[in-house]
Structure formats: C-alpha cells, structure tokens
Design an enzyme around this catalytic site. Structure first.
Site, PDB file in Angstrom:
ATOM      1  CG  HIS A  61      38.096  38.694  59.154  1.00 53.14           C
ATOM      2  ND1 HIS A  61      38.919  38.117  58.997  1.00 53.14           N
ATOM      3  CD2 HIS A  61      36.965  38.366  58.081  1.00 53.14           C
ATOM      4  CE1 HIS A  61      38.921  36.513  58.382  1.00 53.14           C
ATOM      5  NE2 HIS A  61      37.414  36.810  57.531  1.00 53.14           N
TER       6      HIS A  61
ATOM      7  CG  ASN B 163      39.483  34.528  55.198  1.00 52.08           C
ATOM      8  OD1 ASN B 163      39.662  34.140  56.543  1.00 52.08           O
ATOM      9  ND2 ASN B 163      38.148  34.369  54.768  1.00 52.08           N
TER      10      ASN B 163
ATOM     11  CB  CYS C 104      36.022  35.348  59.446  1.00 51.69           C
ATOM     12  SG  CYS C 104      35.944  34.211  58.622  1.00 51.69           S
TER      13      CYS C 104
HETATM   14  N1  COA Z   1      39.786  31.826  39.443  1.00 53.64           N
HETATM   15  C1  COA Z   1      38.879  32.296  38.479  1.00 53.64           C
HETATM   16  N2  COA Z   1      38.033  33.162  38.163  1.00 53.64           N
HETATM   17  C2  COA Z   1      36.727  33.144  39.710  1.00 53.64           C
HETATM   18  C3  COA Z   1      37.315  31.695  40.802  1.00 53.64           C
HETATM   19  C4  COA Z   1      38.984  31.637  40.601  1.00 53.64           C
HETATM   20  N3  COA Z   1      39.289  30.998  42.129  1.00 53.64           N
HETATM   21  N4  COA Z   1      36.378  32.665  41.799  1.00 53.64           N
HETATM   22  C5  COA Z   1      35.583  32.857  41.233  1.00 53.64           C
HETATM   23  N5  COA Z   1      35.431  33.375  39.831  1.00 53.64           N
HETATM   24  C6  COA Z   1      34.188  33.881  38.638  1.00 53.64           C
HETATM   25  C7  COA Z   1      33.695  33.744  39.263  1.00 53.64           C
HETATM   26  O1  COA Z   1      32.550  32.562  38.929  1.00 53.64           O
HETATM   27  C8  COA Z   1      32.725  34.719  38.122  1.00 53.64           C
HETATM   28  O2  COA Z   1      32.650  34.103  36.717  1.00 53.64           O
HETATM   29  P1  COA Z   1      31.184  34.721  36.201  1.00 53.64           P
HETATM   30  O3  COA Z   1      31.230  36.019  36.265  1.00 53.64           O
HETATM   31  O4  COA Z   1      31.850  34.028  34.646  1.00 53.64           O
HETATM   32  O5  COA Z   1      30.358  34.166  37.169  1.00 53.64           O
HETATM   33  C9  COA Z   1      33.951  35.847  38.014  1.00 53.64           C
HETATM   34  O6  COA Z   1      35.230  34.604  38.472  1.00 53.64           O
HETATM   35  C10 COA Z   1      33.837  37.174  38.866  1.00 53.64           C
HETATM   36  O7  COA Z   1      33.120  36.650  39.977  1.00 53.64           O
HETATM   37  P2  COA Z   1      32.771  38.261  41.219  1.00 53.64           P
HETATM   38  O8  COA Z   1      31.621  37.797  41.866  1.00 53.64           O
HETATM   39  O9  COA Z   1      32.342  39.255  40.433  1.00 53.64           O
HETATM   40  O10 COA Z   1      34.587  38.160  41.150  1.00 53.64           O
HETATM   41  P3  COA Z   1      34.568  39.450  42.737  1.00 53.64           P
HETATM   42  O11 COA Z   1      35.610  40.119  41.839  1.00 53.64           O
HETATM   43  O12 COA Z   1      33.679  39.929  43.348  1.00 53.64           O
HETATM   44  O13 COA Z   1      35.599  38.541  43.696  1.00 53.64           O
HETATM   45  C11 COA Z   1      35.378  36.973  45.010  1.00 53.64           C
HETATM   46  C12 COA Z   1      35.289  37.380  44.749  1.00 53.64           C
HETATM   47  C13 COA Z   1      34.365  36.332  46.366  1.00 53.64           C
HETATM   48  C14 COA Z   1      37.184  37.650  45.970  1.00 53.64           C
HETATM   49  C15 COA Z   1      35.362  37.958  46.185  1.00 53.64           C
HETATM   50  O14 COA Z   1      33.005  38.428  45.807  1.00 53.64           O
HETATM   51  C16 COA Z   1      35.003  38.069  47.927  1.00 53.64           C
HETATM   52  O15 COA Z   1      36.046  38.244  47.962  1.00 53.64           O
HETATM   53  N6  COA Z   1      33.893  38.480  48.837  1.00 53.64           N
HETATM   54  C17 COA Z   1      33.915  38.180  49.611  1.00 53.64           C
HETATM   55  C18 COA Z   1      34.796  36.933  50.119  1.00 53.64           C
HETATM   56  C19 COA Z   1      34.798  36.944  51.587  1.00 53.64           C
HETATM   57  O16 COA Z   1      35.292  38.308  52.190  1.00 53.64           O
HETATM   58  N7  COA Z   1      34.963  36.013  52.574  1.00 53.64           N
HETATM   59  C20 COA Z   1      34.835  35.164  53.905  1.00 53.64           C
HETATM   60  C21 COA Z   1      34.489  35.853  54.612  1.00 53.64           C
HETATM   61  S1  COA Z   1      34.289  35.770  56.511  1.00 53.64           S
END
Ligand code: COA
Length: 312
Positions: free
Chosen positions: A237, A267, A112
């Site tokens: 980004h 993304n 990215c």
């Molecule tokens: N729908 C519903 N629940 C979901 C889900 C979805 N699409 N994806 C994940 N969950 C669940 C997880 O399984 C987790 O459940 P658990 O607590 O029972 O394990 C719960 O939601 C919370 O997970 P958490 O990681 O605390 O959520 P979050 O608020 O941090 O959001 C992301 C998750 C992925 C959105 C966030 O961590 C993120 O944006 N990370 C960076 C991603 C990124 O930038 N990637 C690209 C890099 S270039």
C-alpha cells in the site's frame, strides 16, 4: 486449479496537483512532503468525476486485459470508503454501466486494505465453485472528504481506481496464501469525523503500519510454504515510502523489486494496491511465474496481505 488475477487495469484523473501547488494553500514545503512521505504529486478528480466514474474506467480496462465480456462476470465487488452515495452501491452503478447483467454486486469497506479484502472475498466464491469470474475494484475519491486546510492529511492523499478480474488459473499459479486482520480498537486513529472530513493521528498510524506491514508480508510468505528469498516482487500500500521500506527490508529484496507509484499518485486508499500492481504489470516489472506479495493496511484499523504466483 488455483484462483488468480487474469486481468488488471487502473485509472487516475488527469489533474495533477504538485507539492508546489500545496505550498500555496497550506503551511508546508515540497522538501517536507518529499522527505517525510516520498510523494511529489497526486491526481485529484474534478467535481463532476465521482468514484463510480473512475471505477468504470478501471473495470473496463481490467475486463479488456482479462479477455472477458461484462456478461461473463458473476460478481462485482467494489472496495471503497468514498462511494458516490451510500446506496445504490458503486458496484451496482458500474454493473449497469458495464452491462454486467449477470453479476451480483456489492461494495465493501476496509479503507486502504479494501482491495485485499475484495480479492480474498472473490477468491472464496470461485474456490467454492459458486462463481467463475469476479471483478474486484478498489476506488476512492478521498479529495471529497479531505480538509484542504489540514496539512497533516491533505498532502498525503490522491484519487484513483484499480480493478482486477479473478478467475481460475492453472495449478500452482494464483493466490497461494492470505492474511486479513482488523483491530477496531485502533479505529479512532484514522476516521471520518462527524463534519465529514478525514482525521488521522499520523504518528499512531505510522507506528501500527511499520509493525504490521512487514509482519503480514512474512506471515503470507510462510503460509505459502515459501522463504522470503522466493519473493520476486512486492506491492505494498502506497501510504508513505518509509513504511513501504520497512516491508521491503523485512522481505529483503532490492528497491527495484518494489512497486513505488506513491511519488506520482500519493495515497489512493482502496485504489492504491491495484494501481501499483497494474502499473508494475504495464512497466513489465512482473512476469509469469513470479511470486508477488501484495500488502496493505488502513482505517479500521484493517490489514491484509496476499502471496500469489503471477500467471494464468
Ligand atoms: N508540512 C510541514 N509540516 C508538517 C506537515 C506538512 N504537510 N504535516 C505535519 N507536519 C508537522 C507536524 O505538525 C509536526 O509538527 P510538531 O512537531 O510541531 O507537532 C511535525 O511535522 C512532525 O510530525 P511527525 O508526525 O513527527 O512527522 P513524521 O515524520 O512522522 O511524518 C506523517 C508525518 C503523517 C507523514 C507520518 O506520521 C505518516 O506517514 N503516518 C502514517 C500515515 C498513513 O500511513 N496514513 C494512511 C493510512 S492508510
């Protein structure tokens, strides 16, 4: 003379996949996706539309907006982690289709942050006097490496391409400062698995990004001899609205001074920053003389930021 972006263009496939569509294939909700990420829909390419097809359209638009012919391009750099094939490169494929017969061509991979790496690589060739015009494309078709049964990743990603033509611009305009970085140690948090699918440890990537994005923004502002109050527009980004907000708040600018295409595109990996920049230009949000900060992070882990003054 400086080196700046003299033309820009973007392309995203017509096919819109909404959060409601994803509710039908994985255990998720529109509410969860919107509140945790800021994404409402994304564009997904058709099976027969590959990275080179999207890159070509964005590149044609960028050349048109720059007022340059394909023959005037000396170098094509394509940032991608989803090339059609490992070789020939997407850059060579579009060199042929554009008719850019005088251009050297290569792909580079920084996920990215790839567009930032591409822009800075191109800038160096122009500053060294080796080349006059460099075409930089960021393109990814992440849908072909997405596990559509994994709700942790499939809700986040989209396909698209963005392109820019770099050339010399008047003194004071163009790229003012940059920062590129990598931390290979963080590689296991975001990678292509042996089965071909993308894997992400969302929490770890989030922690890294909310620290790195604001820090890189401030670093390029300081390196340019500016203060954060001098920044007119921020193009981060588009990975997660909460990560983007961390960068915006550190710079301390208003919400309408930050590109937010994430809602419609998700993304787009290497294409995310050039799409967001191109869309902001199209919407008239950036004007000549504005100080613009571009900042990204991605798999590798990698990061990159640029401060530039818009204008030829
Ligand atoms: N729908 C519903 N629940 C979901 C889900 C979805 N699409 N994806 C994940 N969950 C669940 C997880 O399984 C987790 O459940 P658990 O607590 O029972 O394990 C719960 O939601 C919370 O997970 P958490 O990681 O605390 O959520 P979050 O608020 O941090 O959001 C992301 C998750 C992925 C959105 C966030 O961590 C993120 O944006 N990370 C960076 C991603 C990124 O930038 N990637 C690209 C890099 S270039």
């Amino acid at each position: 003379m400086g080196v700046g972006i003299i033309g820009i263009g973007h392309y995203a496939p017509d096919n819109i996949v909404t959060n409601a569509d994803l509710e039908k294939i994985v255990d998720t909700t529109d509410e969860w996706i919107r509140t945790r990420t800021g994404i409402e829909e994304r564009r997904i390419a058709k099976d027969d539309e590959d990275s080179s097809d999207m890159a070509l359209i964005a590149a044609e638009k960028a050349l048109k907006s720059a007022g340059k012919t394909a023959e005037e391009i000396d170098l094509i750099l394509v940032a991608t982690v989803t090339p059609d094939k490992s070789f020939p490169s997407v850059a060579c494929m579009i060199q042929d289709r554009l008719g850019a017969t005088n251009a050297a061509a290569m792909d580079l991979a920084a996920a990215c942050a790839g567009f930032m790496y591409g822009v800075i690589t191109g800038q160096q060739f122009i500053e060294a006097g080796a080349y006059k015009n460099v075409l930089v494309v960021g393109v990814d078709k992440l849908s072909k490496i997405t596990d559509w049964t994994d709700r942790n990743t499939c809700v986040l990603l989209g396909d698209g391409a963005g392109a820019a033509v770099l050339s010399s611009v008047s003194e004071g305009n163009g790229i003012l400062s940059f920062e590129l970085g990598a931390s290979g140690k963080g590689g296991p948090h975001l990678l292509q698995k042996d089965d071909g699918f993308l894997y992400m440890n969302g929490r770890e990537v989030f922690k890294f990004a909310v620290r790195q994005m604001p820090e890189s923004c401030m670093n390029v502002v300081e390196k340019a001899g500016l203060k954060k109050e001098d920044v007119d527009f921020l193009v981060p980004h588009q990975a997660n609205i909460r990560i983007m907000e961390a960068a915006r708040q550190r710079i301390g600018i208003d919400e309408d001074k930050m590109a937010t295409t994430i809602k419609y595109y998700g993304n787009n990996s290497s294409a995310s920053i050039p799409i967001a920049l191109s869309q902001s230009i199209e919407d008239g949000k950036i004007k000549d003389g504005d100080v613009v900060v571009l900042v990204g992070f991605g798999g590798g882990l990698t990061w990159g930021a640029v401060a530039l003054r818009w204008g030829k």
